[in-house]
Write a protein that holds these residues in place. Structure first.
Motif, PDB file in Angstrom:
ATOM      1  N   GLU A  18       0.836  -1.216   0.000  1.00 25.90           N
ATOM      2  CA  GLU A  18       0.000   0.000   0.000  1.00 25.90           C
ATOM      3  C   GLU A  18       0.862   1.254   0.000  1.00 25.90           C
ATOM      4  OE1 GLU A  18      -0.764  -1.928   4.108  1.00 25.90           O
ATOM      5  OE2 GLU A  18      -0.334  -2.564   2.061  1.00 25.90           O
ATOM      6  N   ASP A  19       2.005   1.189   0.721  1.00 23.96           N
ATOM      7  CA  ASP A  19       2.953   2.306   0.705  1.00 23.96           C
ATOM      8  C   ASP A  19       3.395   2.592  -0.720  1.00 23.96           C
ATOM      9  OD1 ASP A  19       2.774   2.469   3.333  1.00 23.96           O
ATOM     10  OD2 ASP A  19       4.705   1.523   3.798  1.00 23.96           O
ATOM     11  N   HIS A  20       3.673   1.492  -1.395  1.00 24.93           N
ATOM     12  CA  HIS A  20       4.168   1.569  -2.758  1.00 24.93           C
ATOM     13  C   HIS A  20       3.198   2.350  -3.643  1.00 24.93           C
ATOM     14  CE1 HIS A  20       6.820  -0.742  -5.728  1.00 24.93           C
ATOM     15  NE2 HIS A  20       6.305   0.301  -6.341  1.00 24.93           N
ATOM     16  N   GLN A  21       1.937   1.998  -3.520  1.00 19.24           N
ATOM     17  CA  GLN A  21       0.946   2.686  -4.350  1.00 19.24           C
ATOM     18  C   GLN A  21       0.875   4.166  -4.008  1.00 19.24           C
ATOM     19  OE1 GLN A  21      -2.844   0.856  -4.578  1.00 19.24           O
ATOM     20  NE2 GLN A  21      -2.121  -0.401  -6.290  1.00 19.24           N
ATOM     21  N   GLU A  22       0.937   4.401  -2.710  1.00 15.85           N
ATOM     22  CA  GLU A  22       0.891   5.793  -2.290  1.00 15.85           C
ATOM     23  C   GLU A  22       2.083   6.556  -2.853  1.00 15.85           C
ATOM     24  OE1 GLU A  22       0.431   8.462   1.734  1.00 15.85           O
ATOM     25  OE2 GLU A  22       0.614   6.283   1.915  1.00 15.85           O
ATOM     26  N   GLU A  23       3.252   5.870  -2.812  1.00 18.73           N
ATOM     27  CA  GLU A  23       4.465   6.478  -3.359  1.00 18.73           C
ATOM     28  C   GLU A  23       4.264   6.897  -4.808  1.00 18.73           C
ATOM     29  OE1 GLU A  23       7.852   6.998  -2.639  1.00 18.73           O
ATOM     30  OE2 GLU A  23       7.408   6.869  -0.506  1.00 18.73           O
ATOM     31  N   ILE A  24       3.698   5.977  -5.588  1.00 14.72           N
ATOM     32  CA  ILE A  24       3.524   6.278  -7.008  1.00 14.72           C
ATOM     33  C   ILE A  24       2.588   7.458  -7.201  1.00 14.72           C
ATOM     34  CG2 ILE A  24       2.534   5.403  -9.175  1.00 14.72           C
ATOM     35  CD1 ILE A  24       3.745   2.708  -8.451  1.00 14.72           C
ATOM     36  N   GLN A  25       1.537   7.462  -6.361  1.00 17.18           N
ATOM     37  CA  GLN A  25       0.613   8.592  -6.450  1.00 17.18           C
ATOM     38  C   GLN A  25       1.316   9.908  -6.135  1.00 17.18           C
ATOM     39  OE1 GLN A  25      -2.771   7.834  -4.035  1.00 17.18           O
ATOM     40  NE2 GLN A  25      -3.862   6.740  -5.675  1.00 17.18           N
ATOM     41  N   LEU A  26       2.093   9.846  -5.059  1.00 14.92           N
ATOM     42  CA  LEU A  26       2.837  11.048  -4.684  1.00 14.92           C
ATOM     43  C   LEU A  26       3.790  11.469  -5.799  1.00 14.92           C
ATOM     44  CD1 LEU A  26       3.659  10.423  -0.930  1.00 14.92           C
ATOM     45  CD2 LEU A  26       2.216  12.220  -1.888  1.00 14.92           C
ATOM     46  N   LEU A  27       4.383  10.438  -6.431  1.00 12.34           N
ATOM     47  CA  LEU A  27       5.336  10.685  -7.507  1.00 12.34           C
ATOM     48  C   LEU A  27       4.670  11.454  -8.645  1.00 12.34           C
ATOM     49  CD1 LEU A  27       8.254   9.816  -8.319  1.00 12.34           C
ATOM     50  CD2 LEU A  27       7.167   8.068  -9.696  1.00 12.34           C
ATOM     51  N   LEU A  28       3.490  10.964  -9.028  1.00 16.72           N
ATOM     52  CA  LEU A  28       2.757  11.636 -10.098  1.00 16.72           C
ATOM     53  C   LEU A  28       2.421  13.065  -9.692  1.00 16.72           C
ATOM     54  CD1 LEU A  28       0.427   8.795 -11.369  1.00 16.72           C
ATOM     55  CD2 LEU A  28       2.357   9.857 -12.544  1.00 16.72           C
ATOM     56  N   GLN A  29       2.002  13.177  -8.415  1.00 15.70           N
ATOM     57  CA  GLN A  29       1.714  14.522  -7.913  1.00 15.70           C
ATOM     58  C   GLN A  29       2.943  15.413  -8.008  1.00 15.70           C
ATOM     59  OE1 GLN A  29       0.117  14.498  -3.957  1.00 15.70           O
ATOM     60  NE2 GLN A  29      -1.590  13.173  -4.577  1.00 15.70           N
ATOM     61  N   ASP A  30       4.088  14.810  -7.654  1.00 20.94           N
ATOM     62  CA  ASP A  30       5.346  15.568  -7.711  1.00 20.94           C
ATOM     63  C   ASP A  30       5.601  16.108  -9.104  1.00 20.94           C
ATOM     64  OD1 ASP A  30       6.089  15.432  -5.153  1.00 20.94           O
ATOM     65  OD2 ASP A  30       7.342  13.642  -5.373  1.00 20.94           O
ATOM     66  N   ILE A  31       5.416  15.218 -10.081  1.00 19.27           N
ATOM     67  CA  ILE A  31       5.681  15.642 -11.455  1.00 19.27           C
ATOM     68  C   ILE A  31       4.764  16.789 -11.826  1.00 19.27           C
ATOM     69  CG2 ILE A  31       5.569  14.926 -13.880  1.00 19.27           C
ATOM     70  CD1 ILE A  31       6.440  12.157 -12.961  1.00 19.27           C
ATOM     71  N   LEU A  32       3.482  16.645 -11.434  1.00 24.58           N
ATOM     72  CA  LEU A  32       2.528  17.699 -11.771  1.00 24.58           C
ATOM     73  C   LEU A  32       2.828  18.975 -11.010  1.00 24.58           C
ATOM     74  CD1 LEU A  32      -0.752  15.628 -11.987  1.00 24.58           C
ATOM     75  CD2 LEU A  32       0.611  16.592 -13.846  1.00 24.58           C
ATOM     76  N   LYS A  33       3.399  18.794  -9.805  1.00 29.89           N
ATOM     77  CA  LYS A  33       3.670  19.970  -8.986  1.00 29.89           C
ATOM     78  C   LYS A  33       4.937  20.705  -9.390  1.00 29.89           C
ATOM     79  CE  LYS A  33       3.250  18.326  -4.974  1.00 29.89           C
ATOM     80  NZ  LYS A  33       3.242  17.980  -3.567  1.00 29.89           N
ATOM     81  N   LEU A  34       5.775  20.033 -10.231  1.00 29.92           N
ATOM     82  CA  LEU A  34       6.977  20.720 -10.720  1.00 29.92           C
ATOM     83  C   LEU A  34       6.545  21.997 -11.421  1.00 29.92           C
ATOM     84  CD1 LEU A  34       9.230  18.020 -12.395  1.00 29.92           C
ATOM     85  CD2 LEU A  34       9.699  19.313 -10.340  1.00 29.92           C
ATOM     86  N   PRO A  35       7.398  23.023 -11.399  1.00 33.50           N
ATOM     87  CA  PRO A  35       7.019  24.243 -12.124  1.00 33.50           C
ATOM     88  C   PRO A  35       7.085  23.968 -13.618  1.00 33.50           C
ATOM     89  CG  PRO A  35       9.216  24.454 -11.151  1.00 33.50           C
ATOM     90  CD  PRO A  35       8.677  23.142 -10.714  1.00 33.50           C
ATOM     91  N   LEU A  36       6.139  23.157 -14.112  1.00 33.37           N
ATOM     92  CA  LEU A  36       6.222  22.691 -15.499  1.00 33.37           C
ATOM     93  C   LEU A  36       6.151  23.847 -16.486  1.00 33.37           C
ATOM     94  CD1 LEU A  36       4.196  19.359 -15.643  1.00 33.37           C
ATOM     95  CD2 LEU A  36       6.643  19.708 -15.906  1.00 33.37           C
ATOM     96  N   GLY A  37       5.243  24.783 -16.213  1.00 31.23           N
ATOM     97  CA  GLY A  37       5.121  25.944 -17.100  1.00 31.23           C
ATOM     98  C   GLY A  37       6.434  26.702 -17.176  1.00 31.23           C
ATOM     99  N   THR A  38       6.968  26.988 -15.978  1.00 32.71           N
ATOM    100  CA  THR A  38       8.248  27.689 -15.913  1.00 32.71           C
ATOM    101  C   THR A  38       9.329  26.885 -16.632  1.00 32.71           C
ATOM    102  OG1 THR A  38       7.533  28.202 -13.694  1.00 32.71           O
ATOM    103  CG2 THR A  38       9.719  28.952 -14.320  1.00 32.71           C
ATOM    104  N   LEU A  39       9.306  25.587 -16.394  1.00 33.58           N
ATOM    105  CA  LEU A  39      10.331  24.726 -16.977  1.00 33.58           C
ATOM    106  C   LEU A  39      10.281  24.794 -18.502  1.00 33.58           C
ATOM    107  CD1 LEU A  39      12.514  22.819 -15.922  1.00 33.58           C
ATOM    108  CD2 LEU A  39      10.943  20.942 -16.325  1.00 33.58           C
TER     109      LEU A  39
END
Lengths: 309, 433
Positions: free
Chosen positions: B278-299
């Protein structure tokens, strides 16, 4: 006669090397102007200044009485000595590109190119690549591109190099034709016979300085030395030679004849006319040949350069 | 202006029509995808191989501990003599022989276990074996000291630090890897583009010089205009190639994944044995969130700005070099000022920025114009103050103007110079002509 191009006191230095030192020339409208000089004299630098490729350190250039400006590029057609074309581009595309760079619209360029390609009978080259053509063929394309935009001033640097005699003649006739149509031509070459044939004005540059300029006939008049070449048939050639030597300045001459004869060059002083000489000679021998020695451009070239050494 | 357009057009068409360009554009994605497929295939091939390991256990303690797994099967050779066991392993071409001698104490035993194999044995297999023996011996030690194994097992603490920022958002431990990946990819791609397309600009300049068409052209256009036209035309060709790659690459990857059944891999770094399911799944979710939370526009914006800036800065140097030399072979001596800062940028990026994205080294190199496009791109995912980016961009574009002016001067003189092998000293003199 007005001047199309005037260069006034142009100087150009590259570091410590002076390529051009206070050179002024005036190119009359409608003339064919020979720009002569040994290798490295500064001709190319002068031509590059006229083409606004290089800026002079000092001096001014006027085209049609206006100081040289960017727009004048379209009034000048330049065929450099070091010339080439894109190897992998098709002949037609390339010619179109270069013509458009000179300010022609695409359609205009196409129409004019068609005219010239037909004239030179090279229409079937349109889709060929330059690397498939010989050097002489590429030169024809370069010539067309140079004159296509009907410039007022044409500058040819060694235009005949790489052409066989027949094609060189075609190009020569085209240059004369362009002059008829009102263009002024500057012509830089080492081939003195073509200068003799084409140019009515010349300027001579040596070691970055101009040492001679003017109308060819004027210069020749200035350089002729009242010398006559004679071929004489006399009973005692040696006796006649000694006799003439006492009266005139005489040196043996060499020209081709079919009969044996005494061949001499006789230089007269200012007080003696050619008729005097002719009259005198007619009493002494049979005259087979009598003509005034007019210096060739080549002789003037060599003489002036060695005088300036 | 009109001439500039003509030059850009010609350069663009000349690049795009070039056979190498066509081949590179359409073959590279194939090669790229092919490589991925090959590597994945080889990896699965390797994993499917079941290794047979014989063990010779003099103590008799471990017989039941060596359990067959997916890629290792154990064979008990303890009944044979040691020499027979060795011969047998060699004849049967087994993976290796594990020898556990009988020793007085567990401590002695722990340091005298041996593994016989002709090839260097796989590290993960050795680790597995070591773990088995170590835990057995540890447990025995505990028992000897009279400790209850169950108590020990129950009192063992499992720690998994959850990371939150101060506004209370959860992030995964992967964040830094994600940032590194995005920044690194952008920086690396920029470097490749600069080298490949800068070289094209240089070759195009040399070509005009070698063909002797240059004097014909510059009797119609200004040298600076010609140089800018070249740089722009070539960059458009590069952008086109890049777009085709992105398009082809995604199509091919899609085909490849569906045909070869390669699963899109989650980024490495998660150790599955530690994280529970279950941790693992949460990790992946967080990971996706991380990517989305990156300053993608700025990047994306920054990538574009630094991409254009870096390319212009370097390709004007390339153009000047092309003008200075007569042939490509002569250009080697001038390559150092290009390759060195690029390499430096990459190294600073991968070592310094990853270690400490806002440290002095990273900050300084993200300001110096020759390295800033790469280093700043790598820093941006970690969050950089807007004014730092602004200063860096201003410095970059200022130096572009300077460099284009400088390169233009060298270019103007160089394109008309033949037969000279210029030195740096010579180039310096040209600046004053």
């Amino acid at each position: 006669m007005t001047n199309l191009l005037e260069v006034q006191g142009a100087s150009k230095r590259f570091g410590s090397f002076t390529a051009l030192d206070n050179v002024s020339i005036a190119v009359p409208k409608g003339s064919i102007f020979g720009l002569l000089g040994p290798n490295g004299a500064g001709k190319t630098t002068l031509i590059r200044i006229i083409n606004q490729i290089t800026l002079p350190d000092e001096g001014k250039v006027f085209l049609d009485n206006e100081p040289l400006k960017k727009e004048h590029i379209q009034d000048i057609g330049y065929l450099p000595e070091e010339r080439g074309l894109y190897k992998s581009m098709k002949v037609g595309e390339q010619a179109l590109y270069l013509a458009q760079l000179k300010g022609l619209s695409k359609k205009e360029a196409k129409d004019r190119l068609k005219y010239w390609f037909d004239k030179f009978e090279i229409s079937h080259w349109w889709d060929k690549k330059i690397q498939e053509l010989s050097k002489g063929m590429a030169q024809k394309v370069q010539f067309i591109v140079t004159v296509l935009h009907r410039p007022k001033l044409l500058i040819f640097d060694e235009p005949f190099s790489g052409f066989d005699p027949i094609n060189a003649n075609v190009i020569k006739d085209e240059i004369l034709q362009l002059r008829e149509e009102g263009a002024t031509v500057i012509f830089s070459t080492h081939r003195m016979e073509s200068v003799e044939e084409l140019c009515d004005h010349i300027a001579l540059i040596n070691k970055s300085k101009k040492i001679l300029e003017g109308e060819v006939s004027d210069i020749k008049r200035k350089y002729k030395s009242n010398t006559f070449e004679v071929g004489l048939l006399a009973e005692s050639e040696n006796g006649l030679y000694d006799e003439l030597k006492e009266k005139f300045q005489v040196v043996p001459a060499d020209f081709k004849t079919i009969e044996e004869q005494l061949k001499l060059k006789i230089t007269l002083d200012q007080s003696t006319s050619s008729n005097d000489l002719l009259g005198y000679l007619s009493t002494k021998a049979q005259i087979l040949r009598f003509n005034e020695v007019i210096p060739s451009v080549n002789e003037i070239f060599i003489k002036t350069i060695s005088e300036n050494e | 202006m009109n001439n500039l357009k003509l030059i850009i057009q010609r350069e663009f068409i000349a690049r795009v029509r070039n056979r190498t360009f066509v081949v590179m554009t359409f073959l590279s994605p194939l090669i790229f995808v092919g490589m991925i497929a090959l590597i994945t295939w080889l990896a699965t091939l390797n994993n499917e191989e079941v290794r047979q390991i014989a063990f010779f256990d003099e103590t008799g303690m471990f017989t039941s501990d060596f359990k067959n797994s997916d890629n290792v099967t154990y064979i008990n050779y303890s009944d044979l003599s040691l020499n027979d066991a060795k011969d047998s392993v060699v004849i049967k071409k087994l993976y290796g022989l594990l020898y556990i001698p009988k020793k007085g104490t567990n401590k002695e035993l722990a340091s005298s276990v041996q593994f016989y194999a002709d090839d260097a044995p796989n590290i993960s297999i050795l680790n597995g074996i070591e773990d088995i023996i170590a835990s057995k011996l540890t447990n025995q030690n505990f028992e000897e000291k009279g400790l209850d194994l169950n108590v020990i097992e129950n009192s063992r603490a499992r720690v998994n630090i959850l990371i939150e920022n101060f506004s209370g958002e959860k992030t995964s431990k992967m964040t830094n890897y994600v940032k590194m990946f995005f920044g690194g990819a952008a920086g690396y791609f920029l470097m490749m583009f600069i080298i490949i397309y800068g070289n094209m600009v240089m070759r195009s300049v040399i070509e005009e010089k070698a063909n002797r068409i240059i004097e014909i052209i510059i009797s119609s256009v200004k040298p600076l205009q010609l140089m800018m036209g070249k740089i722009l035309g070539t960059s458009f060709a590069g952008i086109l190639q890049f777009l085709i790659w992105v398009l082809l690459g995604s199509v091919l990857l899609f085909i490849a994944t569906s045909v070869f059944g390669i699963e899109a891999q989650t980024p490495t770094g998660i150790d599955p044995s530690i994280a529970l399911q279950e941790d693992h799944q949460e990790e992946i979710q967080l990971l996706l969130q991380d990517i989305l939370k990156l300053p993608l526009g700025t990047l994306v914006m920054a990538f574009f700005v630094y991409f254009v800036g870096g390319y212009f800065l370097y390709s004007s140097i390339y153009a000047a070099i092309g003008a200075a030399v007569d042939s490509e072979t002569d250009s080697q001596q001038f390559m150092l000022p290009i390759i060195l800062p690029l390499m430096l940028g990459i190294y600073v990026g991968f070592f310094s920025v990853v270690e400490n994205p806002h440290g002095t080294v990273s900050t300084v190199f993200s300001m110096i114009p020759l390295t800033s496009p790469i280093v700043m791109l790598m820093r941006i995912p970690f969050g950089v103050n807007w004014w730092e980016v602004l200063i860096s961009i201003l410095l970059l574009f200022g130096s572009i103007i300077f460099m284009v002016w400088l390169a233009g001067k060298i270019y103007r003189v160089g394109i008309l110079m033949y037969g000279k092998k210029p030195s740096y000293k010579e180039l310096y003199k040209w600046l004053k002509y």
